[in-house]
Design an enzyme around this catalytic site. Structure first.
Site, short mmCIF file in Angstrom:
data_model
loop_
_atom_site.label_atom_id
_atom_site.label_comp_id
_atom_site.label_asym_id
_atom_site.label_seq_id
_atom_site.Cartn_x
_atom_site.Cartn_y
_atom_site.Cartn_z
N CYS A 341 0.79 -1.23 0.00
CA CYS A 341 0.00 0.00 0.00
C CYS A 341 0.82 1.29 0.00
O CYS A 341 0.46 2.22 -0.72
CB CYS A 341 -1.06 0.01 1.10
SG CYS A 341 -0.62 -0.82 2.61
N ARG A 370 7.59 -10.85 5.26
CA ARG A 370 7.34 -10.53 6.65
C ARG A 370 8.06 -11.53 7.52
O ARG A 370 8.05 -12.73 7.24
CB ARG A 370 5.84 -10.58 6.95
CG ARG A 370 5.08 -9.54 6.17
CD ARG A 370 3.59 -9.65 6.40
NE ARG A 370 2.91 -8.70 5.53
CZ ARG A 370 1.59 -8.61 5.41
NH1 ARG A 370 0.82 -9.43 6.13
NH2 ARG A 370 1.05 -7.74 4.61
N GLN A 388 0.70 -11.15 -2.64
CA GLN A 388 -0.69 -10.75 -2.43
C GLN A 388 -1.31 -10.39 -3.77
O GLN A 388 -0.67 -9.75 -4.60
CB GLN A 388 -0.75 -9.51 -1.53
CG GLN A 388 -0.27 -9.75 -0.12
CD GLN A 388 -0.33 -8.47 0.69
OE1 GLN A 388 0.15 -7.43 0.26
NE2 GLN A 388 -0.90 -8.55 1.88
N ASP A 390 -3.05 -8.00 -4.54
CA ASP A 390 -3.39 -6.77 -3.85
C ASP A 390 -4.00 -5.74 -4.80
O ASP A 390 -3.74 -5.74 -5.99
CB ASP A 390 -2.08 -6.18 -3.28
CG ASP A 390 -2.31 -5.46 -1.98
OD1 ASP A 390 -3.47 -5.31 -1.57
OD2 ASP A 390 -1.31 -5.04 -1.37
N HIS A 392 -5.49 -1.41 -4.38
CA HIS A 392 -5.93 -0.31 -3.53
C HIS A 392 -6.84 0.59 -4.32
O HIS A 392 -6.48 1.04 -5.41
CB HIS A 392 -4.71 0.44 -2.98
CG HIS A 392 -3.89 -0.44 -2.09
ND1 HIS A 392 -2.80 -1.12 -2.53
CD2 HIS A 392 -4.08 -0.80 -0.80
CE1 HIS A 392 -2.33 -1.86 -1.53
NE2 HIS A 392 -3.08 -1.69 -0.47
N LYS A 476 -11.77 -4.46 8.94
CA LYS A 476 -11.71 -5.33 7.77
C LYS A 476 -12.96 -6.19 7.66
O LYS A 476 -13.64 -6.44 8.64
CB LYS A 476 -10.54 -6.32 7.87
CG LYS A 476 -9.23 -5.80 8.36
CD LYS A 476 -8.16 -6.87 8.24
CE LYS A 476 -8.12 -7.80 9.43
NZ LYS A 476 -7.13 -8.88 9.29
N HIS A 522 -8.32 -1.31 0.81
CA HIS A 522 -7.34 -2.36 0.51
C HIS A 522 -8.14 -3.63 0.28
O HIS A 522 -9.07 -3.89 1.02
CB HIS A 522 -6.42 -2.65 1.70
CG HIS A 522 -5.76 -1.47 2.32
ND1 HIS A 522 -4.39 -1.37 2.42
CD2 HIS A 522 -6.26 -0.36 2.91
CE1 HIS A 522 -4.09 -0.25 3.05
NE2 HIS A 522 -5.19 0.38 3.36
#
Length: 647
Positions: A341, A370, A388, A390, A392, A476, A522
RNA sequence: GCCGUUGUAGCUCAGGGGUAGAGCACUUCCUUGGUAAGGAAGAGGUCGUGAGUUCAAUUCUCAUCAACGGCUCCA
């Protein structure tokens, strides 16, 4: 109503009168003796009660048997007491924590002092439990004052029970006793131990007292029990079947992925077949996203530390992340990116944005790293490097709910196509008792939480709400799915975020020519490719649907004489974008078929003399035995019909 | 990170104080076979790593690494 009578209303709506002092089992007996023998507990005004407890003046009443969840959990809870009784008699002086029923059985947390209890001890404990069960001791409920209860456990020397007592109010404390064993317990319990016929202790684990890692770690013993040996056998068989679906096992057998100590723990290596599955999934989602108005971006694997200081990730997770990478001369600090992000925020900022540009939907299959505690790593579901799916979404305030709903539709579409019918939609909110864990203003949180609650409600979704599960920057909506062994994992996630736009000072120019703050959403429908593939493997037990199968067709020539034709078929399939392999080994056809079946390849084409002559293929579908013989075009058409469904 | 278990060939596993074994996979040869394992031969391991005890350690001890079952954590 007569004062000496009480009324119960049965599930069929009928109301019956009984004398005062009537218990649940008495009611069962008036229905049938057989039922009275089977029944384990009862539900009184929506609460599970002991069968031998006198009923209240008026109640809606239901008998609970093994088939009822309430019956099972009562049975298992009583089994936990039996476990404690057995342990106490075998290992005098142990101290008891808690012993609840769980989804598939029960456990008891024990402080064994200096003794190191191990699974070698299971057999003797199981035997003891069985002999105690056979005595048929009844579970006796006793209401007791707090002072008496404290005195009892002080005398017994059980600090854990004393600590539990401290949290309870006088007047709501009950003891349960069976045989020689008395425990602080809210109940309820089954009438007596003789119903517990089959017991199996399964595993042993450390568990912090009250789930707090600052507390002492107790020994947790897990077990299951059943009303018959046959049920236990069946349960163990199911566990065995579940283990066969384990993605770690199938991943190895089907050559999907591997790990190497040399590369590092939690860093998956995708083998060609696994990479293909992943690739096809990415293509599928990309297509969906293009249709939904997303644009694709690409960002690097590292980013300046300052980027993450701005986002707040460094403050929050910096100590538990991989150490920064330094430039050799300047000593500048870069981080392996743990999140996409912040990079996407900078893309947003790359030029001035107008209200007409929103929503802006930036998507990236972004690989992040991570540091996960080593005890956490688990196959592909919990790793240190993962990708991910992902995106946004930057939007105006008035667009948030609508965008959120569109994302929900996308996630549901993905779950639908991939056959995940059983999932839990979980609204993860901030823990009101621990606000320091989060960044952002109360107003922002309230707006974000509101948006999620309204969007899910308007979509008519069944949700559960869990406070304390929010991300540190926002609430979330998580989509949870169970793995083969019953563990719950988060797949898709959608998060509303008012905080990062603030921190990155993101703005857009409104129609009135003044500046406004966009809202970020997200979202990741798969969550991570690694975890999603893991759950997908377990979900289909390695039998991927045709469109996802890394090898869709195995071409099996009966002897090497038919190689040329095999190759001709393969090139036709390749032209039609169908993935195939030829089994050229010097093996008999039975062997080639077996190996293709074991590899779970959806289609096998057997070709021999007949097929070469008539330019056909003998089609065999995985798991379905011998099929029909088709012309090659007809076969390709057959596959395409199936493939078109997900195109 | 914590508690417990495990670590022998590519895979699944047996063994055990005197420097290793099976099945499958692999290689070669024979076989050219019609719907779930054809036959034979061969190759392959400093028994996770490091230290200690011992005349001798893969086996016993300790440490360490990793995997597994949980706990805690999970942007």
């Amino acid at each position: 109503m007569n004062h000496s009578e009480l009324i119960v209303q049965l599930p069929d709506g009928s109301r019956r009168n009984y004398p005062n002092g009537t218990t649940g089992v008495d009611v069962a007996r008036t229905i049938s003796e057989g039922l009275a023998r089977q029944v384990l507990a009862c539900e009184v005004n929506g609460e599970v009660w002991d069968l031998n407890r006198a009923l209240p003046a008026e109640s809606t009443f239901r008998l609970l048997k093994w088939e009822d969840q309430g019956g099972k959990s009562t049975f298992w809870h009583s089994s936990a007491h039996l476990l404690a009784e057995a342990l106490e008699s075998l290992y005098p002086g142990i101290q008891l924590g808690i012993g609840p029923a769980i989804e598939q059985g029960f456990y008891y947390d024990i402080d064994f002092g200096d003794y190191s209890f191990s699974s070698d001890d299971f057999e003797v404990v199981e035997k003891k439990m069985q002999s105690l069960a056979a005595t048929g001791a009844s579970f006796e409920r006793q209401e007791i004052s707090k002072a008496e209860a404290m005195a009892y456990f002080t005398k017994k020397g059980d600090p854990y029970k004393l600590e539990l007592l401290e949290g309870l109010a006088d007047g709501q404390i009950t003891f349960y006793t069976q045989g020689q064993f008395t425990d602080l317990c809210r109940g309820p319990h089954i009438p007596d131990t003789s119903k517990i016929k089959a017991i199996k202790l399964l595993n042993i684990a450390g568990a912090y007292w009250r789930g707090n890692e600052k507390n002492k770690q107790l020994t947790r013993i897990y077990g299951v029990s059943f009303p018959s040996a046959k049920d236990l056998e069946q349960h163990l068989h199911l566990l065995e079947e579940a283990r066969k679906r384990d993605h770690r096992k199938l991943g190895k057998e089907l050559e999907l992925f591997t790990f190497s100590e040399k590369v590092g723990m939690g860093l998956p290596l995708w083998l060609p077949k696994g990479a293909m599955v992943r690739e096809v999934l990415e293509q599928f989602l990309r297509r969906q996203q293009v249709r939904a108005g997303y644009v694709q971006v690409v960002t690097p694997h590292i980013g300046h530390k300052e980027l993450y200081q701005t986002s707040g990730h460094w403050d929050k997770y910096g100590q538990d992340s991989f150490r920064p990478i330094l430039t050799p001369h300047e000593g500048e600090e870069y981080l392996l990116k743990p999140m996409n992000c912040p990079h996407h925020c900078e893309i947003y900022k790359a030029k001035p944005r107008s209200y007409k540009d929103l929503p802006l939907r930036l998507a990236e299959f972004g690989t992040v790293y991570r540091y996960e505690q080593h005890g956490e790593l688990h196959g592909l579901t919990r790793v240190r490097g993962f990708t991910q799916d992902d995106a946004h979404l930057f939007c105006r305030d008035d667009q948030v709910k609508d965008e959120f709903k569109k994302v929900i539709s996308l996630v549901l579409k993905v779950f639908d196509v991939l056959g995940f019918e059983k999932y839990t939609a979980q609204i993860s909110l901030r823990d009101p008792a621990n606000r320091t864990k989060y960044i952002g203003t109360d107003e922002a949180w309230a707006k974000a939480e509101q948006a999620i609650i309204e969007a899910t409600a308007e979509m008519g979704m069944q949700t559960v709400t869990v406070p304390g599960e929010a991300a540190f920057y926002g609430p979330k909506l998580d989509f949870m799915v169970h793995d083969a062994l019953g563990r719950s994992w988060q797949l898709g996630t959608i998060q509303v975020d008012y905080n990062l736009p603030e921190r990155f000072d993101l703005t857009y120019v409104g129609a009135d020519n003044s500046r406004y703050r966009p809202v970020m959403i997200h979202r990741a429908p798969f969550g991570s490719m690694e975890r999603f593939v893991a759950l997908l493997i377990e979900h289909c037990a390695g039998n991927f649907p045709l469109w996802l199968a890394p090898e869709q067709v195995a071409i099996l020539p009966i002897s090497e004489k038919f190689q040329d034709f095999a190759q001709e078929i393969q090139s036709m399939l390749t032209t039609a974008d169908i993935r195939s392999t030829i089994d050229q080994r010097d093996e008999k056809i039975g062997r080639k078929i077996r190996d293709a079946e074991v590899q779970k390849i959806p289609f096998m084409l057997i070709i021999g003399e007949k097929e070469v002559e008539s330019r056909t293929v003998a089609v065999r579908r995985h798991g379905q035995g011998q099929g029909e013989t088709l012309g090659i075009e007809a076969f390709v058409a057959l596959l395409n019909t199936e493939l078109d469904a997900v195109r």
